[in-house]
Design an enzyme around this catalytic site. Structure first.
Site, PDB file in Angstrom:
ATOM      1  N   GLY A   8      47.007  41.694  39.388  1.00 20.64           N
ATOM      2  CA  GLY A   8      45.290  41.672  40.624  1.00 20.64           C
ATOM      3  C   GLY A   8      44.539  42.842  40.642  1.00 20.64           C
ATOM      4  O   GLY A   8      44.305  44.275  39.921  1.00 20.64           O
ATOM      5  N   ASP A 109      46.172  33.773  40.716  1.00 15.34           N
ATOM      6  CA  ASP A 109      46.697  33.867  41.884  1.00 15.34           C
ATOM      7  C   ASP A 109      47.003  32.987  42.255  1.00 15.34           C
ATOM      8  O   ASP A 109      48.212  32.492  42.894  1.00 15.34           O
ATOM      9  CB  ASP A 109      46.535  35.429  42.500  1.00 15.34           C
ATOM     10  CG  ASP A 109      45.400  35.651  42.613  1.00 15.34           C
ATOM     11  OD1 ASP A 109      44.427  34.275  42.529  1.00 15.34           O
ATOM     12  OD2 ASP A 109      45.218  36.324  43.548  1.00 15.34           O
TER      13      ASP A 109
END
Length: 256
Positions: A8, A109
């Site tokens: 991330g 994601d």
């Protein structure tokens, strides 16, 4: 056991996951300047801390929103565990029908969270992922991804508030005793915690009104455990490691 990796913007999460359980979860701050050797050392330390032998990992899969780190982390995995990690992207089967103007623009994601949700529940679904950004994934009753929402995350909002004001300072993510604060710290906590909880409630309500159906709502991401209990909506399911479960589902779909 496979190694599932979520790269991330703020953190990288590593999880060892098999058919029936998550064996370990470790994370590190996302630093684009780190070398492959540094990530190799980190993976070696994960193995030592969790008593994982090199041959315990028989596969790996990566979801990344930081392209410049994808190959670096993939190379480190290859060095430590001698496996070629799958990478979420073109050519990977997900089983999810994406109804967007340009499906290639969907973040890995968001894609993985949606796959995980569909594997556990029937649509319509809303997945709220609270990270650097707070995202909402919307899946219809046919289990098709139809779109979503991207908003500033809690940490970004707090950092911006502190950096743009002279007298406000960083606070802990914990709910105040009352919505109406009696001092600066309590006022900030209320503004961050209850403001975000109310925003989640409001956006869920608007999404359900727009699609004309009540949705199953799943929340994930580290802040979810602190924010979701403050929501007026009390049937939101919290799954902090939803992305790891989604990576396992996708790995199984593509592994031969």
């Amino acid at each position: 056991m496979i190694l599932a990796v979520d790269i991330g913007n703020s953190n990288i999460m590593f999880g060892g996951i098999s058919e029936d359980k998550i064996h370990f979860i470790e994370s590190i701050s996302c630093d684009r300047s780190r070398t492959q050797t540094e990530y190799t050392f980190f993976l070696k330390n994960i193995a030592i801390l969790n008593e994982i032998s090199d041959n315990s990992i028989d596969g790996a899969i990566i979801a990344s929103v930081v392209p410049q780190l994808t190959s670096v982390v993939r190379g480190a995995i290859k060095k430590v565990y001698k496996v070629d990690a799958m990478v979420i992207g073109p050519g990977i089967k997900t089983g999810l029908n994406i109804l967007l103007e340009n499906p290639a623009q969907l973040g890995s994601d968001i894609l993985v969270n949606s796959v995980a949700a569909v594997s556990r529940f029937n649509g319509p679904l809303i997945v709220v992922d609270m990270g650097t950004a707070t995202t909402f994934c919307v899946v219809n009753s046919k289990n098709q991804y139809i779109g979503g929402i991207i908003a500033p995350g809690i940490r970004i909002a707090l950092d911006s508030l502190v950096s743009k004001t002279s007298l406000l300072h960083q606070i802990e993510f914990e709910p105040p005793k009352n919505v109406i604060g009696k001092n600066t710290a309590e006022c900030m906590k209320s503004g961050i915690m209850y403001y975000n909880a109310s925003a989640i409630d409001g956006l869920i309500e608007r999404i359900e009104k727009e699609i004309g159906e009540k949705c199953t709502v799943i929340a994930t991401g580290a802040p979810a455990k602190a924010i979701i209990p403050l929501c007026a909506r009390k049937d939101i399911i919290i799954d902090e490691y939803l992305v790891l479960k989604g990576l396992k589902v996708i790995y199984d779909k593509n592994h031969k």
